[in-house]
Write a protein that holds these residues in place. Structure first.
Motif, PDB file in Angstrom:
ATOM      1  N   LEU A 188     -10.744  17.544   6.511  1.00 37.37           N
ATOM      2  CA  LEU A 188     -11.228  16.156   6.454  1.00 37.37           C
ATOM      3  C   LEU A 188     -12.482  16.064   5.598  1.00 37.37           C
ATOM      4  N   LEU A 189     -13.366  17.059   5.775  1.00 37.98           N
ATOM      5  CA  LEU A 189     -14.600  17.068   5.004  1.00 37.98           C
ATOM      6  C   LEU A 189     -14.278  17.225   3.525  1.00 37.98           C
ATOM      7  N   TRP A 190     -13.326  18.092   3.242  1.00 35.14           N
ATOM      8  CA  TRP A 190     -12.906  18.307   1.859  1.00 35.14           C
ATOM      9  C   TRP A 190     -12.395  17.004   1.258  1.00 35.14           C
ATOM     10  N   GLY A 191     -11.510  16.335   2.001  1.00 31.73           N
ATOM     11  CA  GLY A 191     -10.954  15.069   1.497  1.00 31.73           C
ATOM     12  C   GLY A 191     -12.060  14.053   1.270  1.00 31.73           C
ATOM     13  N   THR A 192     -12.982  13.964   2.236  1.00 31.67           N
ATOM     14  CA  THR A 192     -14.091  13.000   2.121  1.00 31.67           C
ATOM     15  C   THR A 192     -14.906  13.258   0.861  1.00 31.67           C
ATOM     16  N   LEU A 193     -15.282  14.523   0.687  1.00 33.74           N
ATOM     17  CA  LEU A 193     -16.157  14.835  -0.438  1.00 33.74           C
ATOM     18  C   LEU A 193     -15.408  14.697  -1.769  1.00 33.74           C
ATOM     19  N   TYR A 194     -14.123  15.087  -1.783  1.00 31.25           N
ATOM     20  CA  TYR A 194     -13.340  15.019  -3.012  1.00 31.25           C
ATOM     21  C   TYR A 194     -13.206  13.560  -3.468  1.00 31.25           C
ATOM     22  N   ILE A 195     -12.825  12.705  -2.524  1.00 31.99           N
ATOM     23  CA  ILE A 195     -12.646  11.288  -2.870  1.00 31.99           C
ATOM     24  C   ILE A 195     -13.984  10.665  -3.289  1.00 31.99           C
ATOM     25  N   SER A 196     -15.058  10.993  -2.549  1.00 28.42           N
ATOM     26  CA  SER A 196     -16.365  10.434  -2.899  1.00 28.42           C
ATOM     27  C   SER A 196     -16.791  10.895  -4.283  1.00 28.42           C
ATOM     28  N   PHE A 197     -16.482  12.162  -4.579  1.00 27.97           N
ATOM     29  CA  PHE A 197     -16.864  12.713  -5.881  1.00 27.97           C
ATOM     30  C   PHE A 197     -16.173  11.941  -7.004  1.00 27.97           C
ATOM     31  N   ILE A 198     -14.866  11.709  -6.845  1.00 23.32           N
ATOM     32  CA  ILE A 198     -14.138  10.963  -7.882  1.00 23.32           C
ATOM     33  C   ILE A 198     -14.684   9.539  -7.979  1.00 23.32           C
ATOM     34  N   ALA A 199     -14.991   8.953  -6.813  1.00 22.95           N
ATOM     35  CA  ALA A 199     -15.526   7.583  -6.815  1.00 22.95           C
ATOM     36  C   ALA A 199     -16.827   7.525  -7.603  1.00 22.95           C
ATOM     37  N   LEU A 200     -17.695   8.518  -7.386  1.00 26.54           N
ATOM     38  CA  LEU A 200     -18.979   8.511  -8.097  1.00 26.54           C
ATOM     39  C   LEU A 200     -18.777   8.796  -9.579  1.00 26.54           C
ATOM     40  N   LEU A 201     -17.780   9.614  -9.873  1.00 24.31           N
ATOM     41  CA  LEU A 201     -17.480   9.910 -11.273  1.00 24.31           C
ATOM     42  C   LEU A 201     -17.110   8.635 -12.021  1.00 24.31           C
ATOM     43  N   VAL A 202     -16.488   7.700 -11.304  1.00 26.00           N
ATOM     44  CA  VAL A 202     -16.145   6.411 -11.917  1.00 26.00           C
ATOM     45  C   VAL A 202     -17.362   5.492 -11.905  1.00 26.00           C
ATOM     46  N   ALA A 203     -18.008   5.393 -10.746  1.00 22.25           N
ATOM     47  CA  ALA A 203     -19.012   4.338 -10.558  1.00 22.25           C
ATOM     48  C   ALA A 203     -20.303   4.625 -11.294  1.00 22.25           C
ATOM     49  N   VAL A 204     -20.724   5.889 -11.363  1.00 17.99           N
ATOM     50  CA  VAL A 204     -22.042   6.167 -11.932  1.00 17.99           C
ATOM     51  C   VAL A 204     -22.104   5.867 -13.428  1.00 17.99           C
ATOM     52  N   PRO A 205     -21.208   6.419 -14.251  1.00 20.35           N
ATOM     53  CA  PRO A 205     -21.316   6.075 -15.678  1.00 20.35           C
ATOM     54  C   PRO A 205     -21.091   4.592 -15.941  1.00 20.35           C
ATOM     55  N   VAL A 206     -20.047   4.028 -15.362  1.00 23.25           N
ATOM     56  CA  VAL A 206     -19.753   2.616 -15.631  1.00 23.25           C
ATOM     57  C   VAL A 206     -20.899   1.732 -15.157  1.00 23.25           C
ATOM     58  N   GLY A 207     -21.365   1.983 -13.933  1.00 23.84           N
ATOM     59  CA  GLY A 207     -22.436   1.156 -13.375  1.00 23.84           C
ATOM     60  C   GLY A 207     -23.725   1.303 -14.167  1.00 23.84           C
ATOM     61  N   LEU A 208     -24.030   2.532 -14.549  1.00 28.30           N
ATOM     62  CA  LEU A 208     -25.278   2.778 -15.258  1.00 28.30           C
ATOM     63  C   LEU A 208     -25.248   2.135 -16.644  1.00 28.30           C
ATOM     64  N   TYR A 209     -24.134   2.295 -17.343  1.00 34.16           N
ATOM     65  CA  TYR A 209     -24.066   1.700 -18.676  1.00 34.16           C
ATOM     66  C   TYR A 209     -24.070   0.172 -18.583  1.00 34.16           C
ATOM     67  N   ALA A 210     -23.422  -0.353 -17.580  1.00 36.67           N
ATOM     68  CA  ALA A 210     -23.466  -1.809 -17.391  1.00 36.67           C
ATOM     69  C   ALA A 210     -24.914  -2.249 -17.152  1.00 36.67           C
ATOM     70  N   ALA A 211     -25.639  -1.456 -16.353  1.00 32.69           N
ATOM     71  CA  ALA A 211     -27.040  -1.811 -16.063  1.00 32.69           C
ATOM     72  C   ALA A 211     -27.877  -1.753 -17.332  1.00 32.69           C
ATOM     73  N   ILE A 212     -27.635  -0.734 -18.161  1.00 30.74           N
ATOM     74  CA  ILE A 212     -28.414  -0.613 -19.399  1.00 30.74           C
ATOM     75  C   ILE A 212     -28.108  -1.797 -20.307  1.00 30.74           C
ATOM     76  N   TYR A 213     -26.836  -2.173 -20.375  1.00 27.26           N
ATOM     77  CA  TYR A 213     -26.499  -3.339 -21.197  1.00 27.26           C
ATOM     78  C   TYR A 213     -27.222  -4.577 -20.680  1.00 27.26           C
ATOM     79  N   MET A 214     -27.130  -4.792 -19.376  1.00 26.58           N
ATOM     80  CA  MET A 214     -27.702  -6.023 -18.810  1.00 26.58           C
ATOM     81  C   MET A 214     -29.209  -6.080 -18.983  1.00 26.58           C
ATOM     82  N   SER A 215     -29.883  -4.942 -18.758  1.00 24.33           N
ATOM     83  CA  SER A 215     -31.344  -5.022 -18.758  1.00 24.33           C
ATOM     84  C   SER A 215     -31.935  -4.844 -20.148  1.00 24.33           C
TER      85      SER A 215
END
Lengths: 266, 401
Positions: free
Chosen positions: B171-198
């Motif tokens: 369960l821990l493996w699944g949790t961390l694996y899914i969270s890792f992929i989620a952050l892999l998507v959210a961090v670059p996209v979110g950060l670049y969106a923030a840089i564009y906006m600000s």
């Protein structure tokens, strides 16, 4: 105005013209901030811009390195030639221009990096050093030039924001000097400093005259008299009077200049 | 008397007390408020608070103690009467204390401060209560099931008949694996969106784009789950997993991770945007005035200056990802497996907590109680992340104030 240094330092008779400004006008949106300014700024000379708040002196200063470009509503008309080249011409990249015309701001604004990295920032960007040893040398020379080396040489790795206000401002001057500019613009560089730090920075400005053309905006007439050889008085967006500092302070030609330096308007 | 009318009566007494206190103070000062220590209103409020607060507190305590009391109706009446007696007594005491020298403002402000403290204590007490309930049930679980097998077991096969294997690792493996992929998507996209906006967007564009991105944050996670189940899952299966021979499952770690990443984009972008905007303009001017370009300024001055805050934002997003349930149920399935293949179905701690507690359960079997141990583990992980994130954000704030 009985500063002894005044008499010692006249303007170099053969000083070259660095900036040639003709009919410079600046609008912020609808509002006109600067009206038809003609002025020549000399090389190896300290030129002071004085005048009451909102008179356009900082605006004019920021025209000289195109920092007004960063203000969306600003529009600059007229011609400003740096050694004969129009700096507002499309062929001039403002980024390159700002490496030639450095600037020090009112409030010390060191980057949240180490003292060393603050000074090395410009040289790194402009590829001025081929190796670490050369960069070290540039950093040391800039810090010595800003009279800061002895105070920070043992802690170059510490963050620049941890220095005192006066040290921070001298760090910013070192940072500007490190990119080897031809002109140094200073926008009220001492307004956030205590008297001792102010005296240090003023002394530094006098030394910088050896190698650069320095333009300083100041609210303090004493400061203008102490450090500058040429003084320009601005009022309500007009360049009212421009001449040798001694003449401006002892024998102003325009009644507005006289009122300002004797404290009647401002 | 019903609790409702008791409360009405207490409030009426407080209103009466306000009038009495104010009138008494004024008459003692012979109508000149300058002779009073405080402004007349404070004398009124002092009496009103004295009448209302202790009586209402008694009612609250009584309500909390209700399950422990034997006779419902009788004790209810007793409590109501007692509360009104206390209100009247409070009123009388406060009115008697009203003299021109009485420091009414200080007394009122102290009582108000007490109320404010009480409110913050309630929030803290709730947290403590949740932790305690988790701890006690978890201890109960660990008496029935060895903790080594729970924390280091690699198999998750609960059987209500007995002989369950309840290892947390899959369960821990699944949790961390899914969270890792989620952050892999959210961090670059979110950060670049923030840089564009600000940094690049004009104020007008920013005022349109920022709320539009923040709409994403308002979508319920179950809707994201539907999106994962109906759209993203089949799409990934048909276009990537099957052609590459990586699996035939519509639910997969990748599906849940991608959709969760989309959910997290507004978290990262909105927080990072605020943080980048908080970097003083003078810092940018300083860099530009040295002849650096806009993008050099962003990369070498603005982002490093904002980095601690951005890391804080990412950690907050990570703790959201770890605690997320609905998207995983619908996107990743319910198979407890340890595998590196992102197109295989897996599951997380939160999903298993739900599945262990739904249906008819007796709360004495390890198969049910394991949910509390899982919850406690999850709580410790997200708490750790949150504390770390807050620590970093706070450290960053100190820099510019």
């Amino acid at each position: 105005m009985d500063d002894v240094r005044l008499a010692e330092r006249g303007v170099d008779a053969d000083a070259k013209v660095k900036f040639e400004c003709r009919g410079v006008q600046v609008h912020y949106g609808e509002k006109q901030a600067l009206k038809d300014v003609d002025a020549d700024i000399l090389d190896r000379t300290v030129t002071a811009f004085i005048g009451p708040s909102g008179c356009g002196k900082s605006t004019f200063l920021r025209c000289l390195n195109r920092m007004n470009d960063t203000v969306a509503s600003a529009r600059v008309d007229g011609r400003i030639l740096l050694e004969g080249e129009d700096i507002y011409d499309a062929r001039v990249d403002p980024v390159q221009l700002r490496a030639r015309v450095g600037m020090v701001f009112q409030k010390p604004n060191p980057f949240p990096k180490s003292i060393y990295d603050n000074v090395a920032y410009g040289p790194k960007i402009h590829g001025m050093a081929r190796n670490k040893a050369e960069l070290d040398e540039i950093v040391e020379r800039a810090l010595r030039g800003a009279a800061l080396w002895n105070e920070v040489k043992d802690r170059l790795g510490e963050t620049g924001t941890g220095l005192s206000g006066g040290q921070q401002q001298r760090l910013c001057i070192a940072r500007a000097v490190a990119t080897a500019p031809e002109v140094l613009l200073m926008d009220e560089p001492c307004s956030a400093l205590d008297p001792i730090a102010t005296a240090q920075v003023e002394e530094l400005i006098d030394d910088l005259r050896e190698s650069y053309s320095v333009v300083i905006v100041t609210h303090s007439m004493q400061q203008a008299a102490r450090v500058s050889q040429r003084t320009a008085f601005f009022h309500l967006g007009n360049l009212v009077e421009y001449g040798d500092t001694e003449q401006i302070f002892t024998n102003p030609q325009d009644p507005r200049t006289e009122s300002y330096i004797s404290g009647k308007i401002g | 008397m019903s609790p409702f009318w008791t409360i009405v009566a207490i409030l009426a007494l407080a209103a009466l007390g306000y009038g009495l206190g104010r009138r008494r103070a004024m008459s003692l000062a012979q109508g000149n408020p300058r002779r009073l220590h405080s402004r007349p209103n404070y004398y009124g409020w002092n009496v009103a608070l004295f009448a209302a607060v202790p009586a209402l507190l008694l009612l609250v305590l009584w309500a909390l103690a209700l399950p422990l009391l034997p006779h419902g109706a009788a004790s209810s009446r007793a409590a109501g009467i007692l509360a009104i007696i206390i209100a009247v007594a409070g009123l009388a005491v406060a009115v008697r204390r009203t003299t021109p020298e009485f420091r009414a403002r200080n007394a009122v402000e102290q009582m108000i401060r007490g109320l404010l403290i009480l409110c913050s204590l309630i929030a803290i007490a709730t947290t403590v209560g949740i932790v305690l309930s988790l701890v006690f049930e978890s201890l109960h679980f660990f008496r029935l099931y060895p903790w080594q097998d729970f924390f280091f077991g690699t198999e998750w096969t609960p059987r209500f008949g007995g002989g369950s294997r309840l290892g947390i690792l899959p369960l821990l493996w699944g949790t961390l694996y899914i969270s890792f992929i989620a952050l892999l998507v959210a961090v670059p996209v979110g950060l670049y969106a923030a840089i564009y906006m600000s940094e690049y967007a004009t104020p007008r564009v920013r005022s349109l784009v920022k709320p539009a991105i923040e709409v994403l944050a308002g979508i319920p996670t179950i809707v994201y789950g539907l999106f994962a189940l109906v759209t993203v899952g089949p799409l990934l299966r048909d276009w990537i997993a099957q052609p590459l021979g990586l699996g035939n499952s519509g639910s997969s770690v990748m599906t849940a991770g991608l959709v969760m990443g989309m959910m997290l984009i507004p978290f990262v972008s909105s927080l990072s945007d605020d943080i980048i905007n908080a970097v003083p303009q003078t810092m940018r001017d300083g860099s530009l005035a040295l002849g650096s370009t806009h993008s050099e300024t962003i990369r070498q001055v603005v982002i490093p200056a904002a980095l601690p805050g951005i890391v804080g934002a990412i950690l907050l997003a990570a703790s959201r990802a770890i605690g997320e349930t609905m998207i995983v149920v619908m996107g990743a399935g319910a198979m407890a497996t340890i595998s590196g293949n992102p197109f295989e179905a897996m599951t997380t701690i939160t999903v298993k907590i739900v599945s262990q507690l739904t249906g008819d359960n007796d709360f004495s079997s390890p198969e049910t109680l394991v949910a509390f141990a899982l919850g406690l583990t999850l709580f410790v992980i997200t708490l750790g992340l949150n504390i770390f994130a807050l620590y970093i954000v706070r450290k960053y704030r100190e820099q510019y104030e």
